[in-house]
Scaffold this motif. Structure first.
Motif, PDB file in Angstrom:
ATOM      1  N   VAL A  21     -37.104  17.065   6.175  1.00 27.07           N
ATOM      2  CA  VAL A  21     -36.622  15.849   6.839  1.00 27.07           C
ATOM      3  C   VAL A  21     -35.172  15.576   6.446  1.00 27.07           C
ATOM      4  O   VAL A  21     -34.338  15.241   7.301  1.00 27.07           O
ATOM      5  N   LEU A  22     -34.871  15.725   5.175  1.00 24.95           N
ATOM      6  CA  LEU A  22     -33.499  15.489   4.710  1.00 24.95           C
ATOM      7  C   LEU A  22     -32.525  16.463   5.364  1.00 24.95           C
ATOM      8  O   LEU A  22     -31.428  16.076   5.780  1.00 24.95           O
ATOM      9  N   TRP A  23     -32.912  17.734   5.481  1.00 24.58           N
ATOM     10  CA  TRP A  23     -32.055  18.736   6.123  1.00 24.58           C
ATOM     11  C   TRP A  23     -31.790  18.362   7.582  1.00 24.58           C
ATOM     12  O   TRP A  23     -30.658  18.449   8.057  1.00 24.58           O
ATOM     13  N   LEU A  24     -32.829  17.927   8.298  1.00 26.43           N
ATOM     14  CA  LEU A  24     -32.641  17.543   9.702  1.00 26.43           C
ATOM     15  C   LEU A  24     -31.719  16.324   9.824  1.00 26.43           C
ATOM     16  O   LEU A  24     -30.889  16.259  10.730  1.00 26.43           O
ATOM     17  N   GLU A  25     -31.853  15.378   8.928  1.00 30.84           N
ATOM     18  CA  GLU A  25     -30.992  14.192   8.990  1.00 30.84           C
ATOM     19  C   GLU A  25     -29.542  14.536   8.660  1.00 30.84           C
ATOM     20  O   GLU A  25     -28.616  13.994   9.273  1.00 30.84           O
ATOM     21  N   ILE A  26     -29.320  15.406   7.696  1.00 28.27           N
ATOM     22  CA  ILE A  26     -27.944  15.792   7.342  1.00 28.27           C
ATOM     23  C   ILE A  26     -27.300  16.556   8.490  1.00 28.27           C
ATOM     24  O   ILE A  26     -26.152  16.273   8.870  1.00 28.27           O
ATOM     25  N   THR A  27     -28.024  17.525   9.075  1.00 32.70           N
ATOM     26  CA  THR A  27     -27.443  18.269  10.201  1.00 32.70           C
ATOM     27  C   THR A  27     -27.226  17.359  11.393  1.00 32.70           C
ATOM     28  O   THR A  27     -26.235  17.497  12.117  1.00 32.70           O
ATOM     29  N   GLY A  28     -28.139  16.410  11.613  1.00 36.34           N
ATOM     30  CA  GLY A  28     -27.938  15.442  12.697  1.00 36.34           C
ATOM     31  C   GLY A  28     -26.694  14.600  12.481  1.00 36.34           C
ATOM     32  O   GLY A  28     -25.968  14.290  13.428  1.00 36.34           O
ATOM     33  N   SER A  29     -26.431  14.247  11.224  1.00 35.88           N
ATOM     34  CA  SER A  29     -25.217  13.470  10.929  1.00 35.88           C
ATOM     35  C   SER A  29     -23.957  14.283  11.209  1.00 35.88           C
ATOM     36  O   SER A  29     -22.983  13.761  11.771  1.00 35.88           O
ATOM     37  N   PHE A  30     -23.967  15.570  10.821  1.00 35.31           N
ATOM     38  CA  PHE A  30     -22.791  16.401  11.118  1.00 35.31           C
ATOM     39  C   PHE A  30     -22.597  16.574  12.620  1.00 35.31           C
ATOM     40  O   PHE A  30     -21.472  16.504  13.120  1.00 35.31           O
ATOM     41  N   PHE A  31     -23.681  16.782  13.345  1.00 41.22           N
ATOM     42  CA  PHE A  31     -23.560  16.889  14.804  1.00 41.22           C
ATOM     43  C   PHE A  31     -23.051  15.583  15.392  1.00 41.22           C
ATOM     44  O   PHE A  31     -22.272  15.579  16.348  1.00 41.22           O
ATOM     45  N   GLY A  32     -23.475  14.461  14.815  1.00 36.26           N
ATOM     46  CA  GLY A  32     -22.981  13.163  15.286  1.00 36.26           C
ATOM     47  C   GLY A  32     -21.486  13.012  15.062  1.00 36.26           C
ATOM     48  O   GLY A  32     -20.772  12.471  15.913  1.00 36.26           O
ATOM     49  N   LEU A  33     -21.009  13.476  13.900  1.00 33.57           N
ATOM     50  CA  LEU A  33     -19.562  13.421  13.640  1.00 33.57           C
ATOM     51  C   LEU A  33     -18.785  14.262  14.651  1.00 33.57           C
ATOM     52  O   LEU A  33     -17.755  13.829  15.185  1.00 33.57           O
ATOM     53  N   PHE A  34     -19.270  15.488  14.914  1.00 30.90           N
ATOM     54  CA  PHE A  34     -18.598  16.338  15.900  1.00 30.90           C
ATOM     55  C   PHE A  34     -18.622  15.697  17.287  1.00 30.90           C
ATOM     56  O   PHE A  34     -17.642  15.771  18.033  1.00 30.90           O
ATOM     57  N   ALA A  35     -19.758  15.056  17.628  1.00 28.53           N
ATOM     58  CA  ALA A  35     -19.855  14.388  18.933  1.00 28.53           C
ATOM     59  C   ALA A  35     -18.870  13.222  19.016  1.00 28.53           C
ATOM     60  O   ALA A  35     -18.235  13.006  20.063  1.00 28.53           O
TER      61      ALA A  35
END
Length: 175
Positions: free
Chosen positions: A110-124
């Motif tokens: 879950v933590l890995w998915l949230e961290i990658t989601g945050s990075f994708f959000g920054l790129f978006a």
């Protein structure tokens, strides 16, 4: 007592119990360090005459052979118990490992998915900001065709990374 200290204490106790069991098995299966002295052969004593019913009820037996049979039986039982105990310890340690590692595995996923989601959000967000600054290029003239393509690329990049961001958080929520 917190869970970390409890887990350490339980693991320490399990390791020492396994060592004690292994030591007991080794001691039970080891040969006797002091040799058994054989008594000097004695001439056989004449048995008192007995009736035939007494002879059938009490068979003559050698006490050394009887002790050897008893020792062999005890040794076999100790070996069987030791194998069963080692299997039970292995099964218990596997269950303990599963009960400890499965929550950690779930949490780290879950933590890995949230961290990658945050990075994708920054790129978006960065792609969306670039698209916003180039929004006037959407209606550009044919001379500035590259600016029009840059705007479309920023919009596409914002959409793709936004999708990755949202899908990562949705997958983390479902776990």
């Amino acid at each position: 007592m917190d869970s970390v200290r409890f887990g350490r204490a339980l693991g320490f106790g399990a390791r020492h119990a396994a060592k004690a069991i292994a030591g007991a098995v080794d001691a039970a299966t080891a040969p006797n360090p002091t040799p058994v002295r054989k008594p000097a052969p004695q001439p056989p004593r004449p048995a008192p005459p007995a009736s035939s019913t007494q002879r059938a009820a009490q068979p003559a037996s050698d006490p050394i052979a009887e002790a050897a049979r008893t020792a062999a039986h005890v040794t076999i039982q100790a070996r069987v118990k030791a194998r069963e105990t080692s299997r039970n310890v292995a099964r218990g340690s596997k269950r303990f490992g599963d009960s400890v590692w499965s929550p950690i595995k779930k949490l780290s996923g879950v933590l890995w998915l949230e961290i990658t989601g945050s990075f994708f959000g920054l790129f978006a967000l960065f792609a969306g900001q670039a698209a916003w600054t180039h929004r006037a290029d959407f209606h550009s003239t044919p001379i500035n065709h590259d600016d029009h393509l840059h705007f479309l690329a920023f919009v596409a990049m914002a959409a793709v990374f936004g999708y990755f961001c949202i899908s990562s958080f949705v997958r983390a929520y479902r776990k």
